[in-house]
Scaffold this motif. Structure first.
Motif, PDB file in Angstrom:
ATOM      1  N   TRP A  73       0.791  -1.465   0.040  1.00 46.55           N
ATOM      2  CA  TRP A  73      -0.147  -0.058   0.054  1.00 46.55           C
ATOM      3  C   TRP A  73       1.045   1.336  -0.026  1.00 46.55           C
ATOM      4  N   LEU A  74       1.959   1.131   0.822  1.00 50.60           N
ATOM      5  CA  LEU A  74       2.833   2.360   0.849  1.00 50.60           C
ATOM      6  C   LEU A  74       3.636   2.441  -0.402  1.00 50.60           C
ATOM      7  N   ALA A  75       4.003   1.259  -1.166  1.00 48.16           N
ATOM      8  CA  ALA A  75       4.615   1.437  -2.323  1.00 48.16           C
ATOM      9  C   ALA A  75       3.686   2.134  -3.513  1.00 48.16           C
ATOM     10  N   TRP A  76       2.457   1.600  -3.494  1.00 47.06           N
ATOM     11  CA  TRP A  76       1.339   2.239  -4.377  1.00 47.06           C
ATOM     12  C   TRP A  76       1.209   3.869  -4.239  1.00 47.06           C
ATOM     13  N   LYS A  77       1.257   4.357  -3.006  1.00 41.87           N
ATOM     14  CA  LYS A  77       0.933   5.739  -2.482  1.00 41.87           C
ATOM     15  C   LYS A  77       2.596   6.541  -3.047  1.00 41.87           C
ATOM     16  N   ILE A  78       3.576   6.000  -2.910  1.00 37.53           N
ATOM     17  CA  ILE A  78       4.781   6.655  -3.341  1.00 37.53           C
ATOM     18  C   ILE A  78       4.827   6.660  -4.960  1.00 37.53           C
ATOM     19  N   ALA A  79       4.658   5.474  -5.658  1.00 40.51           N
ATOM     20  CA  ALA A  79       4.594   5.235  -7.084  1.00 40.51           C
ATOM     21  C   ALA A  79       3.525   6.247  -7.674  1.00 40.51           C
ATOM     22  N   THR A  80       2.355   6.602  -6.991  1.00 44.96           N
ATOM     23  CA  THR A  80       1.435   7.517  -7.577  1.00 44.96           C
ATOM     24  C   THR A  80       1.309   8.939  -6.965  1.00 44.96           C
ATOM     25  N   ALA A  81       2.442   9.400  -6.553  1.00 48.19           N
ATOM     26  CA  ALA A  81       2.489  10.555  -5.813  1.00 48.19           C
ATOM     27  C   ALA A  81       2.508  11.708  -7.012  1.00 48.19           C
ATOM     28  N   THR A  82       1.457  12.689  -6.504  1.00 51.33           N
ATOM     29  CA  THR A  82       1.505  13.930  -7.642  1.00 51.33           C
ATOM     30  C   THR A  82       2.978  14.431  -7.723  1.00 51.33           C
ATOM     31  N   TYR A  83       2.996  15.262  -8.753  1.00 49.52           N
ATOM     32  CA  TYR A  83       4.375  16.197  -8.901  1.00 49.52           C
ATOM     33  C   TYR A  83       4.234  17.424  -8.066  1.00 49.52           C
ATOM     34  N   GLU A  84       5.314  17.571  -7.139  1.00 50.93           N
ATOM     35  CA  GLU A  84       5.186  18.837  -6.441  1.00 50.93           C
ATOM     36  C   GLU A  84       6.454  19.514  -6.401  1.00 50.93           C
ATOM     37  N   LYS A  85       6.641  20.828  -6.908  1.00 51.84           N
ATOM     38  CA  LYS A  85       7.914  21.455  -6.576  1.00 51.84           C
ATOM     39  C   LYS A  85       8.256  21.780  -5.089  1.00 51.84           C
ATOM     40  N   LEU A  86       9.540  21.594  -4.639  1.00 53.14           N
ATOM     41  CA  LEU A  86       9.845  21.816  -3.325  1.00 53.14           C
ATOM     42  C   LEU A  86      10.018  23.324  -2.908  1.00 53.14           C
ATOM     43  N   GLU A  87      10.026  24.297  -4.130  1.00 55.01           N
ATOM     44  CA  GLU A  87       9.859  25.621  -3.756  1.00 55.01           C
ATOM     45  C   GLU A  87       8.421  26.211  -3.265  1.00 55.01           C
ATOM     46  N   THR A  88       7.478  25.387  -3.791  1.00 58.10           N
ATOM     47  CA  THR A  88       6.242  25.993  -3.338  1.00 58.10           C
ATOM     48  C   THR A  88       6.096  26.119  -1.968  1.00 58.10           C
ATOM     49  N   ASP A  89       5.313  27.258  -1.502  1.00 60.10           N
ATOM     50  CA  ASP A  89       5.047  27.698  -0.404  1.00 60.10           C
ATOM     51  C   ASP A  89       3.812  26.970   0.145  1.00 60.10           C
ATOM     52  N   THR A  90       2.834  26.832  -0.657  1.00 62.98           N
ATOM     53  CA  THR A  90       1.638  26.195  -0.426  1.00 62.98           C
ATOM     54  C   THR A  90       1.498  24.840  -0.793  1.00 62.98           C
ATOM     55  N   MET A 105      10.955   4.479  -6.806  1.00 62.61           N
ATOM     56  CA  MET A 105      11.024   4.123  -5.375  1.00 62.61           C
ATOM     57  C   MET A 105       9.728   3.342  -4.715  1.00 62.61           C
ATOM     58  N   GLY A 106       8.776   3.319  -5.495  1.00 68.75           N
ATOM     59  CA  GLY A 106       7.620   2.561  -5.289  1.00 68.75           C
ATOM     60  C   GLY A 106       7.762   1.152  -5.562  1.00 68.75           C
ATOM     61  N   VAL A 107       8.509   1.028  -6.640  1.00 67.76           N
ATOM     62  CA  VAL A 107       9.001  -0.469  -6.951  1.00 67.76           C
ATOM     63  C   VAL A 107       9.872  -0.970  -5.861  1.00 67.76           C
ATOM     64  N   LEU A 108      10.848  -0.177  -5.494  1.00 68.26           N
ATOM     65  CA  LEU A 108      11.868  -0.579  -4.489  1.00 68.26           C
ATOM     66  C   LEU A 108      11.111  -0.847  -3.268  1.00 68.26           C
ATOM     67  N   THR A 109      10.398   0.097  -2.827  1.00 71.49           N
ATOM     68  CA  THR A 109       9.390  -0.381  -1.565  1.00 71.49           C
ATOM     69  C   THR A 109       8.731  -1.679  -1.749  1.00 71.49           C
ATOM     70  N   ALA A 110       8.064  -1.657  -2.844  1.00 73.76           N
ATOM     71  CA  ALA A 110       7.263  -3.076  -2.884  1.00 73.76           C
ATOM     72  C   ALA A 110       8.226  -4.251  -3.126  1.00 73.76           C
ATOM     73  N   ALA A 111       9.358  -3.793  -3.389  1.00 74.67           N
ATOM     74  CA  ALA A 111      10.471  -5.163  -3.584  1.00 74.67           C
ATOM     75  C   ALA A 111      11.089  -5.464  -2.027  1.00 74.67           C
ATOM     76  N   CYS A 112      10.826  -4.655  -1.260  1.00 77.07           N
ATOM     77  CA  CYS A 112      11.113  -5.095   0.243  1.00 77.07           C
ATOM     78  C   CYS A 112      10.316  -6.113   0.895  1.00 77.07           C
ATOM     79  N   VAL A 113       9.159  -6.313   0.157  1.00 71.78           N
ATOM     80  CA  VAL A 113       8.119  -7.409   0.464  1.00 71.78           C
ATOM     81  C   VAL A 113       9.030  -8.726   0.356  1.00 71.78           C
ATOM     82  N   LEU A 114       9.953  -8.753  -0.945  1.00 75.11           N
ATOM     83  CA  LEU A 114      10.722 -10.124  -1.203  1.00 75.11           C
ATOM     84  C   LEU A 114      11.454 -10.399   0.067  1.00 75.11           C
TER      85      LEU A 114
END
Length: 200
Positions: free
Chosen positions: A85-102, A187-196
């Motif tokens: 579930w965490l891997a899915w959340k990471i893999a599908t996270a929306t694009y966000e610039k670090l500079e944005t204040d909001t 990163m999502g794939v690597l997190t899912a791979a931790c299941v192995l």
């Protein structure tokens, strides 16, 4: 606890904490997506979860897991589902610039980092190994558990900062939406791979 035993324990815990695994994948992904400071609550949650688990192992629950192997199987299944579930959340996270204040998307809350520890069989085995190998018998037991707790706190803090910093560095390098998407999927794939690793 003698210094030589404490240093040996630190070496054991350091190897377990710094090597790639679910915690480090989450910290790296969060550091890249939300920056260093906004990832600190997740790291605190992971550290609290590890401390709670260590105390549970040291004062009884670990014995139940060893006595009833079916509990370990339940932990494996629950931990695997949670990681996926965490891997899915990471893999599908929306694009966000670090500079944005909001920021439109919030980083993973600290309680999810703590919850992961309580259903992570690999983390349970780490705590069991630390208590079984480095705790002292008799009246020195409580003091040795405290020393293990301090050692675990130190290595989790240092390794967490390293992996968060690594993620933040990646976040500053990746600028395009496509690069972000590729990184998050990886990163999502690597997190899912931790299941192995859990079922190894």
């Amino acid at each position: 606890m003698e210094l030589s035993l404490f240093l040996s324990m630190l070496g054991f815990l350091w190897v377990a904490a710094i090597t790639p695994g679910p915690n480090n994948m989450l910290l790296t992904a969060s550091g890249a997506n939300f920056g260093f400071l906004r990832t600190i609550p997740l790291m605190i949650g992971i550290m609290i979860g590890m401390q709670v688990m260590l105390l549970m192992v040291a004062f009884g629950v670990g014995g139940l897991i060893l006595l009833y192997p079916s509990l370990h199987l339940i932990l494996k299944i629950a931990g695997s589902l949670y990681l996926l579930w965490l891997a899915w959340k990471i893999a599908t996270a929306t694009y966000e610039k670090l500079e944005t204040d909001t920021a439109r998307v919030a980083p993973m809350p600290f309680w999810q980092g703590g919850l992961l520890q309580l259903i992570n069989p690999k983390a349970w085995l780490m705590a069991l190994g630390a208590v079984a190998s480095f705790s002292l018998a008799g009246e020195a037991y409580r003091h040795s558990v405290m020393a293990i707790s301090i050692g675990m706190f130190i290595v989790n803090l240092v390794s967490g900062v390293i992996w968060m910093g690594f993620g933040t560095l990646i976040g500053r390098i990746l600028r395009s939406r496509r690069a972000w998407t590729l990184f998050n999927v990886a990163m999502g794939v690597l997190t899912a791979a931790c299941v192995l690793l859990i079922w190894h």
